[in-house]
Design a protein around this motif. Structure first.
Motif, mmCIF file in Angstrom:
data_model
loop_
_atom_site.group_PDB
_atom_site.id
_atom_site.type_symbol
_atom_site.label_atom_id
_atom_site.label_comp_id
_atom_site.label_asym_id
_atom_site.label_seq_id
_atom_site.Cartn_x
_atom_site.Cartn_y
_atom_site.Cartn_z
ATOM 1 N N ILE A 119 7.481 -1.563 11.621
ATOM 2 C CA ILE A 119 7.047 -0.954 10.946
ATOM 3 C C ILE A 119 6.980 0.126 10.476
ATOM 4 O O ILE A 119 6.882 0.979 9.610
ATOM 5 C CB ILE A 119 4.901 -1.622 10.586
ATOM 6 C CG1 ILE A 119 4.347 -0.672 11.758
ATOM 7 C CG2 ILE A 119 4.948 -2.797 11.590
ATOM 8 C CD1 ILE A 119 2.755 -1.293 12.163
ATOM 9 N N VAL A 120 7.012 1.052 11.508
ATOM 10 C CA VAL A 120 7.211 2.653 10.617
ATOM 11 C C VAL A 120 8.927 3.410 10.576
ATOM 12 O O VAL A 120 8.928 3.443 9.341
ATOM 13 C CB VAL A 120 6.741 3.128 11.954
ATOM 14 C CG1 VAL A 120 6.956 5.180 11.901
ATOM 15 C CG2 VAL A 120 5.149 3.319 12.800
ATOM 16 N N ASN A 121 9.369 2.054 11.081
ATOM 17 C CA ASN A 121 10.738 2.674 10.939
ATOM 18 C C ASN A 121 12.028 2.109 10.227
ATOM 19 O O ASN A 121 12.614 2.807 9.686
ATOM 20 C CB ASN A 121 11.621 2.952 12.322
ATOM 21 C CG ASN A 121 11.241 4.379 13.616
ATOM 22 O OD1 ASN A 121 11.202 5.428 12.474
ATOM 23 N ND2 ASN A 121 10.457 3.815 14.320
ATOM 24 N N THR A 122 11.221 0.826 10.147
ATOM 25 C CA THR A 122 12.354 -0.409 9.001
ATOM 26 C C THR A 122 11.070 -0.301 7.617
ATOM 27 O O THR A 122 11.280 -0.403 6.700
ATOM 28 C CB THR A 122 12.391 -1.512 10.198
ATOM 29 O OG1 THR A 122 12.965 -1.608 10.836
ATOM 30 C CG2 THR A 122 12.410 -2.275 9.015
ATOM 31 N N ALA A 132 1.054 -0.800 -0.036
ATOM 32 C CA ALA A 132 0.272 -0.198 -0.010
ATOM 33 C C ALA A 132 1.068 1.320 -0.004
ATOM 34 O O ALA A 132 0.798 2.328 -0.663
ATOM 35 C CB ALA A 132 -1.100 -0.098 1.187
ATOM 36 N N LYS A 133 2.058 1.446 0.925
ATOM 37 C CA LYS A 133 2.947 2.669 1.217
ATOM 38 C C LYS A 133 3.279 2.475 -0.622
ATOM 39 O O LYS A 133 3.705 4.297 -1.178
ATOM 40 C CB LYS A 133 3.710 2.274 1.881
ATOM 41 C CG LYS A 133 3.851 2.591 3.191
ATOM 42 C CD LYS A 133 3.109 3.948 3.702
ATOM 43 C CE LYS A 133 3.816 5.325 2.729
ATOM 44 N NZ LYS A 133 3.677 6.447 2.962
ATOM 45 N N ALA A 134 3.469 1.383 -1.769
ATOM 46 C CA ALA A 134 3.997 1.597 -2.490
ATOM 47 C C ALA A 134 3.029 2.349 -3.695
ATOM 48 O O ALA A 134 3.434 2.505 -4.641
ATOM 49 C CB ALA A 134 4.762 0.467 -3.532
ATOM 50 N N GLU A 135 1.905 1.910 -3.393
ATOM 51 C CA GLU A 135 1.236 2.617 -4.146
ATOM 52 C C GLU A 135 0.352 3.978 -3.901
ATOM 53 O O GLU A 135 -0.193 4.546 -4.230
ATOM 54 C CB GLU A 135 -0.296 1.436 -3.626
ATOM 55 C CG GLU A 135 0.065 0.551 -4.563
ATOM 56 C CD GLU A 135 -0.080 0.185 -6.542
ATOM 57 O OE1 GLU A 135 -0.091 1.171 -6.770
ATOM 58 O OE2 GLU A 135 0.892 -1.365 -6.483
ATOM 59 N N GLY A 136 1.961 4.480 -2.711
ATOM 60 C CA GLY A 136 1.807 5.907 -2.225
ATOM 61 C C GLY A 136 0.088 6.232 -1.168
ATOM 62 O O GLY A 136 -0.518 7.213 -1.944
ATOM 63 N N LEU A 137 -0.409 5.305 -0.644
ATOM 64 C CA LEU A 137 -1.351 5.581 0.487
ATOM 65 C C LEU A 137 -0.939 6.162 1.228
ATOM 66 O O LEU A 137 0.440 5.788 1.877
ATOM 67 C CB LEU A 137 -2.669 4.177 0.797
ATOM 68 C CG LEU A 137 -3.436 3.961 -0.423
ATOM 69 C CD1 LEU A 137 -3.207 3.312 -1.595
ATOM 70 C CD2 LEU A 137 -4.163 2.856 0.085
ATOM 71 N N ASN A 138 -1.386 6.310 2.667
ATOM 72 C CA ASN A 138 -1.450 6.311 4.099
ATOM 73 C C ASN A 138 -1.568 5.079 4.773
ATOM 74 O O ASN A 138 -2.762 4.790 5.440
ATOM 75 C CB ASN A 138 -1.851 7.735 4.473
ATOM 76 C CG ASN A 138 -1.866 8.650 5.588
ATOM 77 O OD1 ASN A 138 -0.690 7.821 6.290
ATOM 78 N ND2 ASN A 138 -3.328 8.261 6.223
ATOM 79 N N VAL A 139 -0.793 5.082 5.238
ATOM 80 C CA VAL A 139 -0.472 2.856 6.005
ATOM 81 C C VAL A 139 -0.471 3.253 7.478
ATOM 82 O O VAL A 139 -0.056 3.800 7.923
ATOM 83 C CB VAL A 139 0.636 2.039 5.169
ATOM 84 C CG1 VAL A 139 0.457 1.423 5.644
ATOM 85 C CG2 VAL A 139 0.155 2.384 3.537
ATOM 86 N N ILE A 140 -2.058 2.506 8.383
ATOM 87 C CA ILE A 140 -1.322 2.827 9.207
ATOM 88 C C ILE A 140 -1.566 1.054 9.801
ATOM 89 O O ILE A 140 -2.468 0.646 9.327
ATOM 90 C CB ILE A 140 -2.967 3.609 9.986
ATOM 91 C CG1 ILE A 140 -3.021 5.139 9.456
ATOM 92 C CG2 ILE A 140 -2.779 3.387 11.340
ATOM 93 C CD1 ILE A 140 -4.058 5.873 9.580
ATOM 94 N N GLY A 141 -0.956 1.105 10.935
ATOM 95 C CA GLY A 141 -0.235 -0.639 11.282
ATOM 96 C C GLY A 141 -0.775 -0.782 12.717
ATOM 97 O O GLY A 141 -0.966 -0.086 13.523
#
Lengths: 331, 331
Positions: free
Chosen positions: B187-190, B167-176
């Motif tokens: 998940i945030v820093n790596t 999802a990040k690669a597709e340009g979304l704002n991603v929350i885990g």
């Protein structure tokens, strides 16, 4: 100059019954249409569950709420009594969002001329919002297939009764859920459903097992309530759930819904929808519905209240389930 | 004749931890392949949440349960050690449903030969079930669009971590959403997620409002739990919910789910899915995933247990959330 009566929404409902305290009656002067406008004398107004949403303060909803101090929103039928619009002539029968008032000015947007053959009850009960909603939801989200089992809640209501009849016409095993023995009797013996469940008095799980021994393929949800999780548990693999109404939870604190384990195990599709998103598809949808109406397959009943004032308390009939068929206010 | 060890399922779980009491270790003679067969020495087994379902007695599930007294089902990697099958040669590295055992005979059905470049950890963590599940679910049911907000639960897990990276690669704002500060940090820093929520310690509603001020468009659900209804309430119009796992409810009595009023108001689509329905699409799905893997965008971590016996208690790590990455048993 003669006057007419309109009813404005002045207070939002807070969970209690809908009554005259939320509204204000006003007398207005009957206007003259300007160039490009026409004047409609309304004869029949439709009361729909969606109106409860329009009255609520929730700005999250799919249709903006009615602004306080303005005419309560509703659809209805009427007659053009004077026109300066090229497409509408005096005497035309028309349907549109005319609101709770005896007269309405229109520039024609969202207004349709009506076939003279259809009674006002047939128009409002079948060819308007209920029929569009039932047809769109059943075919495009329910994907009914002959031999499958469909269950519909609010089955004696304006949408549910059409969903069930269309599904019968498509060869499905159809179960209706309703709130009285009289309604259950009507959907089975008059409309031809295969079975009915009285959600107030039946043993819900036992009746579901009896009427849907092979599980449920399509669930058309108009109401919510205690039977909802029991239906979800009985869905077959690749079942489709069409979420069209949740009347049981429109007042008070919404109850929890079904756990999602069956959603995975059965790979269910749950699709919420509201007809306003699809009004531009109305011609296509009516094209699917019309043959069933013309062949006489679609029966309906309407519940007519008399006089503009009756609208103010009429909406409560959705909560109590006391309406017998499509609610219409005759002016 | 030499022998090997296999582990049979002999008892179904009843809600407590998964342990050796449910299994029986057996010694068997290493077989010779018949014509059309080959023998695999397994080197790595995959432990997956789906296996909890395969052990359960529920015949309703999408995959039949493992029969009592037979080898516990699992996928794994191994090396062909002898072959009388035209398509598999001694020395080939293969992946298949080899079960909890050191050796397995195969006729080749469901077995794939592996690219020699990929480590066993990369294969099991990305190019096998986790990557297929993440890619299929995200693209075909989540319909991600650049600029939208996606939330994924089990975000540090094998599926969730890939969903978020794609999802990040597709340009979304991603929350885990994950269950420890260490996982949230990873998940945030790596992995590069935009934000993380620790479902055990954070104020869930406040964090959701902070990280998704404009609402949520795609919800990829791997876990269930208390955050589920809070996410559903925050979905945007026409939001998509992909229901892939409900690990929080696989033991004990399933908790109620979210009320369906937002399903209507926001016209949500909720789609349950399981990868076994879509294994025939694996080449297409891997075609979508591979470029991201090759460009180095997809990071993973695996959590390796040593020895066949470790499988018997390893599944509990899914319930406690103590596994750090894809669970693999090295033989």
């Amino acid at each position: 100059m003669s006057t007419y009566t309109a009813i404005n929404l002045v207070k939002r409902p807070t969970g209690g019954p809908i009554g005259p305290d939320l509204f204000e009656k006003v007398e207005k002067t009957i206007p003259e249409p300007a160039d490009g406008e026409f004047l409609v004398r309304q004869t029949h107004m439709s009361l729909d569950p969606a109106m409860l949403g329009w009255m609520s303060p929730d700005t999250d909803s799919y249709v903006p709420p009615v602004e306080l101090g303005t005419v309560m929103r509703s659809s209805g039928l009427g007659e053009v009594v004077s026109s300066r619009h090229p497409d509408f002539q005096e005497g035309d029968r028309v349907m549109g969002m005319f609101g709770w008032q005896e007269y309405a000015l229109s520039d024609g947007s969202g207004v349709n001329r009506l076939d003279a053959d259809l009674s006002p009850e047939a128009v409002l009960s079948v060819m308007a919002l209920p029929g569009l909603t039932a047809t769109k939801g059943l075919y495009d989200f329910g994907h009914p297939r002959s031999g499958e089992t469909l269950i519909v809640t609010g089955a004696a209501g304006s949408v549910g009764s059409i969903v069930g009849q269309l599904a019968k016409a498509e060869g499905l095993n159809v179960i209706g859920v309703a709130g009285s023995d009289e309604k259950c009797d009507w959907i089975v013996n008059t409309l031809g459903f295969d079975g009915a469940i009285n959600y107030r008095t039946d043993d819900l799980a036992a009746r579901l097992d009896e009427l849907a021994p092979d599980g449920i393929d399509v669930f058309f949800e108009n109401t919510g309530g205690d039977i909802q999780p029991l239906i979800v548990e009985r869905m077959n693999a690749h079942g489709r759930i069409v979420v069209c109404g949740m009347i049981a939870d429109y007042t008070g604190k919404p109850k929890p819904g079904p756990n999602w384990i069956p959603v995975i195990k059965k790979r269910l599709t749950i699709q919420g929808f509201t007809m306003p998103d699809h009004l531009h598809e109305a011609p296509t949808i009516l094209g699917k519905l019309m043959p069933h109406v013309q062949s006489g397959r679609i029966q309906y009943r309407s519940h007519t209240l008399k006089g503009l004032d009756s609208a103010m308390t009429g909406l409560n009939l959705f909560f109590t389930g006391e309406n017998k068929g499509k609610l219409i206010v005759e002016l």
